[in-house]
Write a protein that holds these residues in place. Structure first.
Motif, PDB file in Angstrom:
ATOM      1  N   HIS A  21     -25.649 -24.307 -59.171  1.00 35.51           N
ATOM      2  CA  HIS A  21     -24.637 -24.620 -58.218  1.00 35.51           C
ATOM      3  C   HIS A  21     -23.177 -24.611 -58.835  1.00 35.51           C
ATOM      4  CE1 HIS A  21     -21.829 -26.413 -55.027  1.00 35.51           C
ATOM      5  NE2 HIS A  21     -22.656 -25.647 -54.162  1.00 35.51           N
ATOM      6  N   ASP A  37     -23.339 -20.913 -54.176  1.00 35.56           N
ATOM      7  CA  ASP A  37     -23.122 -21.939 -53.148  1.00 35.56           C
ATOM      8  C   ASP A  37     -24.651 -21.930 -52.674  1.00 35.56           C
ATOM      9  OD1 ASP A  37     -23.481 -19.932 -51.454  1.00 35.56           O
ATOM     10  OD2 ASP A  37     -21.355 -20.040 -50.540  1.00 35.56           O
ATOM     11  N   SER A  38     -24.622 -22.917 -51.796  1.00 36.70           N
ATOM     12  CA  SER A  38     -25.606 -23.404 -51.128  1.00 36.70           C
ATOM     13  C   SER A  38     -26.603 -21.976 -50.562  1.00 36.70           C
ATOM     14  CB  SER A  38     -25.708 -24.400 -50.201  1.00 36.70           C
ATOM     15  OG  SER A  38     -25.018 -25.445 -50.759  1.00 36.70           O
ATOM     16  N   ASN A 111     -27.610 -29.586 -46.334  1.00 37.87           N
ATOM     17  CA  ASN A 111     -27.546 -30.967 -47.144  1.00 37.87           C
ATOM     18  C   ASN A 111     -28.162 -31.913 -46.463  1.00 37.87           C
ATOM     19  OD1 ASN A 111     -25.339 -29.113 -48.031  1.00 37.87           O
ATOM     20  ND2 ASN A 111     -24.360 -30.919 -49.184  1.00 37.87           N
ATOM     21  N   SER A 126     -22.432 -24.239 -45.326  1.00 33.84           N
ATOM     22  CA  SER A 126     -20.864 -24.219 -44.932  1.00 33.84           C
ATOM     23  C   SER A 126     -20.403 -22.687 -45.011  1.00 33.84           C
ATOM     24  CB  SER A 126     -20.058 -24.958 -46.166  1.00 33.84           C
ATOM     25  OG  SER A 126     -20.482 -24.648 -47.400  1.00 33.84           O
ATOM     26  N   HIS A 195     -12.512 -27.440 -48.784  1.00 37.16           N
ATOM     27  CA  HIS A 195     -13.923 -27.236 -48.156  1.00 37.16           C
ATOM     28  C   HIS A 195     -13.922 -27.945 -47.024  1.00 37.16           C
ATOM     29  CE1 HIS A 195     -18.271 -27.361 -48.404  1.00 37.16           C
ATOM     30  NE2 HIS A 195     -18.072 -26.746 -49.220  1.00 37.16           N
ATOM     31  N   GLU A 197     -15.972 -29.579 -45.569  1.00 36.58           N
ATOM     32  CA  GLU A 197     -16.695 -31.006 -45.688  1.00 36.58           C
ATOM     33  C   GLU A 197     -15.457 -31.995 -45.663  1.00 36.58           C
ATOM     34  OE1 GLU A 197     -19.390 -31.602 -48.936  1.00 36.58           O
ATOM     35  OE2 GLU A 197     -20.634 -29.990 -48.080  1.00 36.58           O
ATOM     36  N   THR A 212     -17.914 -23.011 -51.257  1.00 32.99           N
ATOM     37  CA  THR A 212     -17.552 -22.527 -52.649  1.00 32.99           C
ATOM     38  C   THR A 212     -17.682 -21.286 -52.863  1.00 32.99           C
ATOM     39  OG1 THR A 212     -19.905 -23.214 -53.210  1.00 32.99           O
ATOM     40  CG2 THR A 212     -17.962 -25.057 -53.495  1.00 32.99           C
TER      41      THR A 212
HETATM   42  P1  13P Z   1     -21.288 -25.003 -50.690  1.00 39.67           P
HETATM   43  O1  13P Z   1     -22.397 -24.543 -50.052  1.00 39.67           O
HETATM   44  O2  13P Z   1     -20.221 -24.463 -50.207  1.00 39.67           O
HETATM   45  O3  13P Z   1     -21.459 -24.643 -52.255  1.00 39.67           O
HETATM   46  O4  13P Z   1     -21.382 -26.600 -50.477  1.00 39.67           O
HETATM   47  C1  13P Z   1     -22.409 -27.432 -51.237  1.00 39.67           C
HETATM   48  C2  13P Z   1     -22.061 -28.748 -51.144  1.00 39.67           C
HETATM   49  O5  13P Z   1     -22.715 -29.572 -51.496  1.00 39.67           O
HETATM   50  C3  13P Z   1     -20.684 -28.995 -50.782  1.00 39.67           C
HETATM   51  O6  13P Z   1     -20.234 -30.282 -51.147  1.00 39.67           O
END
Ligand code: 13P
Ligand code: SF4
Length: 301
Positions: A21, A37-38, A111, A126, A195, A197, A212
């Motif tokens: 990551h 990213d995720s 998450n 995200s 971000h 979040e 990200t």
């Molecule tokens: P991303 O998918 O944007 O990389 O975010 C993952 C994450 O854990 C952000 O805190």
């Protein structure tokens, strides 16, 4: 032989790939075959043919790789590395909510634990949350979990009512409007990215709220030279490496996700040597948790 060379040799011998990551340590990102990213990591895991996947990130990311690539041996080099936000939506609580609200669609941010994913209808990251939520029929009741900040940002941006779970990322939730105001004052020429979040009060002060991967793409395509990076500092390594002619400023509060930093080269070498720290999920969990992730991948094509 140095540790990097040892990992490379063992990786070939094991027919392994290393995925990392964007928040992991610089040296971990540098040794990885894929960094992302995720959403990007999930997509790579879904089409991965490797016999062994070393997932460098927090536990839910390793679980997602196992769910999408169940035939592979998935190794998570720091099994103690979890995501505090994922733990804020426990499976029993989500099941109870579902039973009490049978007409509500449950969307889980990626998450979340595999056990929680089993209980929900759809996932998002995200990177695709806007697309996923926009695809839902307008009258559909929705519970978005566990991140009330990401959910709140979507409600505002899409003018789409949703019920929000009371979870958050402690690292991004600590970022304040004052942090952004200070960064703007110190770097008046810079593009400000945060971000999603982060709280709505914070994202509304930024120029962009992006995953990200989205931040990396914006930086690549933008003609701007300076950027304020309102997220975990691990991403600065890749930004600077890929864009040596641009300047990146972290927030003064220097947000760090300690869990992401638990993955080290020593631990990667160790798991490749003895194939330890395997992610084990029972067949029922894989089958049920896979459905909302696959729906997400389908909707975000
Ligand atoms: P991303 O998918 O944007 O990389 O975010 C993952 C994450 O854990 C952000 O805190
Ligand atoms: Fe979880 Fe926040 Fe760390 Fe991302 S940065 S892994 S959401 S605790």
């Amino acid at each position: 032989m140095d540790i990097v060379q040892k990992i490379k040799e063992l990786k070939t011998a094991r027919k392994a790939v290393i995925m990392a990551h964007n928040y992991t340590l610089a040296e971990v990102q540098d040794i990885a075959d894929y960094t992302g990213d995720s959403l990007e990591l999930a997509r790579i895991a879904a089409r991965c043919q490797a016999e062994v996947i070393v997932l460098c990130g927090v536990r839910f990311m390793a679980e997602t790789a196992k769910i999408l690539s169940p035939e592979a041996i998935v190794l998570h080099p720091a099994p103690e590395s979890g995501c505090p936000m994922a733990d804020m939506a426990d499976a029993a609580g989500v099941r109870k909510y579902k039973e009490a609200h049978p007409d509500t669609l449950l969307i889980a941010y990626v998450n979340t634990t595999a056990a929680t994913k089993k209980e929900v209808d759809l996932c998002c990251t995200s990177g695709n949350a806007e697309k996923i939520v926009s695809a839902l029929p307008s009258g559909q009741k929705v519970m978005f979990l566990p991140d009330a900040n990401l959910g709140g940002n979507l409600v505002k941006k899409l003018s789409r009512p949703m019920e929000l779970w009371h979870g958050c990322c402690p690292i991004h939730d600590r970022i304040t409007p004052e942090d952004i105001a200070l960064a703007r004052k110190s770097h008046p020429q810079a593009v400000v990215m945060v971000h999603p979040e982060c709280k709505v009060e914070v994202t509304s002060l930024a120029d962009h709220a992006l995953s990200t991967g989205g931040m990396l793409q914006l930086v690549r395509q933008s003609s701007a030279r300076e950027f304020v990076v309102g997220t975990e500092i691990g991403i600065l390594h890749r930004m600077r490496k890929e864009n040596p002619d641009k300047i990146f400023y972290p927030l003064d509060s220097n947000p760090v996700c300690e869990d992401m930093k638990k993955i080290t080269l020593e631990k990667i070498l160790e798991v490749l040597q003895d194939l330890s720290c395997r992610v084990e999920l029972d067949a029922e969990t894989v089958a049920r948790a896979r459905k909302p992730i696959e729906k997400m991948l389908e909707l975000s094509k």
